[in-house]
Write a protein that holds these residues in place. Structure first.
Motif, short mmCIF file in Angstrom:
data_model
loop_
_atom_site.label_atom_id
_atom_site.label_comp_id
_atom_site.label_asym_id
_atom_site.label_seq_id
_atom_site.Cartn_x
_atom_site.Cartn_y
_atom_site.Cartn_z
N PRO A 28 45.51 -3.81 -24.22
CA PRO A 28 44.72 -3.35 -23.07
C PRO A 28 44.98 -1.88 -22.79
O PRO A 28 46.06 -1.38 -23.02
N ASN A 29 43.97 -1.19 -22.27
CA ASN A 29 44.15 0.21 -21.91
C ASN A 29 43.91 0.46 -20.43
O ASN A 29 43.75 1.59 -19.99
N ARG A 30 43.87 -0.64 -19.65
CA ARG A 30 43.78 -0.55 -18.19
C ARG A 30 44.28 -1.85 -17.58
O ARG A 30 44.75 -2.74 -18.30
N VAL A 31 44.17 -1.98 -16.28
CA VAL A 31 44.72 -3.13 -15.56
C VAL A 31 44.05 -4.42 -16.01
O VAL A 31 42.83 -4.50 -16.15
N VAL A 32 44.86 -5.45 -16.22
CA VAL A 32 44.37 -6.80 -16.54
C VAL A 32 44.58 -7.68 -15.31
O VAL A 32 45.64 -7.64 -14.69
N LYS A 33 43.57 -8.46 -14.98
CA LYS A 33 43.64 -9.33 -13.81
C LYS A 33 43.63 -10.80 -14.24
O LYS A 33 42.79 -11.20 -15.05
N ILE A 34 44.61 -11.56 -13.73
CA ILE A 34 44.63 -13.01 -13.94
C ILE A 34 44.29 -13.68 -12.62
O ILE A 34 44.99 -13.49 -11.63
N VAL A 35 43.20 -14.42 -12.62
CA VAL A 35 42.78 -15.13 -11.41
C VAL A 35 43.45 -16.49 -11.36
O VAL A 35 43.36 -17.27 -12.32
N VAL A 36 44.14 -16.75 -10.27
CA VAL A 36 44.73 -18.06 -10.01
C VAL A 36 43.83 -18.74 -8.97
O VAL A 36 43.73 -18.25 -7.84
N PRO A 37 43.18 -19.84 -9.31
CA PRO A 37 42.19 -20.42 -8.40
C PRO A 37 42.77 -21.32 -7.32
O PRO A 37 42.10 -22.23 -6.84
N PHE A 38 44.02 -21.06 -6.96
CA PHE A 38 44.70 -21.83 -5.92
C PHE A 38 45.47 -20.86 -5.03
O PHE A 38 45.66 -19.69 -5.37
N ILE A 64 47.85 -7.90 -12.85
CA ILE A 64 47.87 -8.31 -11.46
C ILE A 64 47.37 -9.75 -11.31
O ILE A 64 46.61 -10.25 -12.14
N ILE A 65 47.82 -10.38 -10.23
CA ILE A 65 47.39 -11.75 -9.93
C ILE A 65 46.46 -11.71 -8.73
O ILE A 65 46.75 -11.06 -7.73
N GLU A 66 45.35 -12.39 -8.84
CA GLU A 66 44.42 -12.53 -7.72
C GLU A 66 44.26 -14.01 -7.39
O GLU A 66 43.78 -14.77 -8.23
N ASN A 67 44.69 -14.42 -6.21
CA ASN A 67 44.53 -15.80 -5.76
C ASN A 67 43.15 -15.97 -5.13
O ASN A 67 42.84 -15.30 -4.14
N ARG A 68 42.34 -16.83 -5.73
CA ARG A 68 41.00 -17.11 -5.19
C ARG A 68 40.88 -18.62 -5.03
O ARG A 68 40.34 -19.32 -5.90
#
Length: 324
Positions: A28-38, A64-68
């Protein structure tokens, strides 16, 4: 011309694979986002944050982690399904978001197989079948016999579509018993009611159940995994307890949106598998009750397909419905 054919074939392969190779080398050459659906704080979130920290260190890029949270994980999963398929938005999916939801929710906004590319099944975590200590049962066979003597009376944590519900429905179908599902908004309230005797039995993950078992507030009868848990080697599996083939682990896996290049998918999968098998990471996750899987994309795709079929049969046979 025949003598040049191998060269032309090689050249064509290089041309066709060029974009994949380039994408893989530059990722990757920029921020990677992992979505946690809980919501934050659960086992899914713990796994995601542990993974993100080590991946970020290895990639020299922020992960980064994004909780959705919401709708049993479908809100977060749908957001990833509709994201750009470039490898920079990923989903930490579960057996609930993919294998169960596909049949349980007729209006599901995504298709678990069509709209995602499986990257790797990372870990599984078993559940423990527990009862309140006042129940006169000490084994799965005892529980089944007791349930048959009180059809539809034994209450358990049965929030529709959640893993405790599906695990009990699978056991009920195999054992020919009828239980009383009681819906809860979370594991905490259900566990409190089980210890208070408002519920007679339930399933929950090992990390939640173990402290209460050790304190004598619950009696654990069996584990849902195919093999005994290293944390509780004295506890038999349900399969060992008279129901061969029974298995109801909670699995956690990484998915990318459909259309993500094979080069990026394979790189992410390989890098995640490297992190998961590091001694410190393995020790950390196994201490929390996880079992490392670290599968290939193809292996994970088979797992998802098989589990969709497995849970579809349970849902259809038990006529499980959910309001949408």
């Amino acid at each position: 011309m025949k003598q040049f054919f191998p060269f032309f074939s090689f050249l064509l392969g290089v041309i066709l694979m060029g974009p994949y190779a380039h994408a893989q080398d530059g990722y990757p050459n920029r921020v990677v986002k992992i979505v946690v659906p809980f919501a934050a704080g659960g086992s899914t979130d713990l796994l995601a944050r542990s993974l993100a920290e080590r991946l970020g260190e290895n990639w020299k890029q922020a992960v980064i982690i994004e909780n959705r949270a919401g709708a049993a994980g479908s809100i977060g999963a749908d957001a990833v399904a509709k994201s750009k398929p470039d490898g920079y938005t990923l989903l930490l999916g579960t057996v609930t978001t993919h294998a169960v939801a596909q049949t349980l929710y007729p209006k599901l906004p995504y298709n678990a197989q069509r709209d995602f590319v499986p990257v790797t099944e990372m870990v599984t975590i078993p559940q423990l079948l527990s009862v309140h200590p006042s129940l006169p049962v000490h084994s799965v066979q005892d529980l089944v016999a007791y349930a048959k003597s009180k059809p539809g009376e034994l209450a358990y944590n049965g929030s529709v579509g959640a893993t405790p519900h599906m695990s009990m429905e699978l056991l009920a179908a195999r054992a020919g018993i009828k239980m009383l599902p009681v819906p809860y908004k979370g594991s905490g309230p259900a566990m409190n009611d089980l210890m208070a005797g408002q519920l007679q039995t339930s399933f929950d993950v090992i990390m939640t159940t173990l402290p209460h078992m050790q304190a004598g507030r619950l009696r654990v009868l069996a584990v849902t995994s195919a093999k005994r848990s290293p944390l509780l080697p004295q506890i038999p599996t349900i399969a060992e307890s008279g129901y061969p083939g029974y298995e109801s682990d909670v699995w956690f896996g990484l998915f990318a949106p459909a259309g993500t290049s094979p080069g990026i998918v394979n790189k992410i999968g390989a890098d995640v598998r490297t992190v998961l098998t590091e001694p410190k990471m393995r020790q950390k996750l196994e201490a929390a009750g996880f079992s490392i899987v670290a599968s290939t994309p193809n292996e994970f795709a088979v797992r998802v397909k098989d589990d969709i079929q497995k849970w579809r049969k349970v849902i259809v046979d038990a006529n499980i419905k959910v309001e949408q």
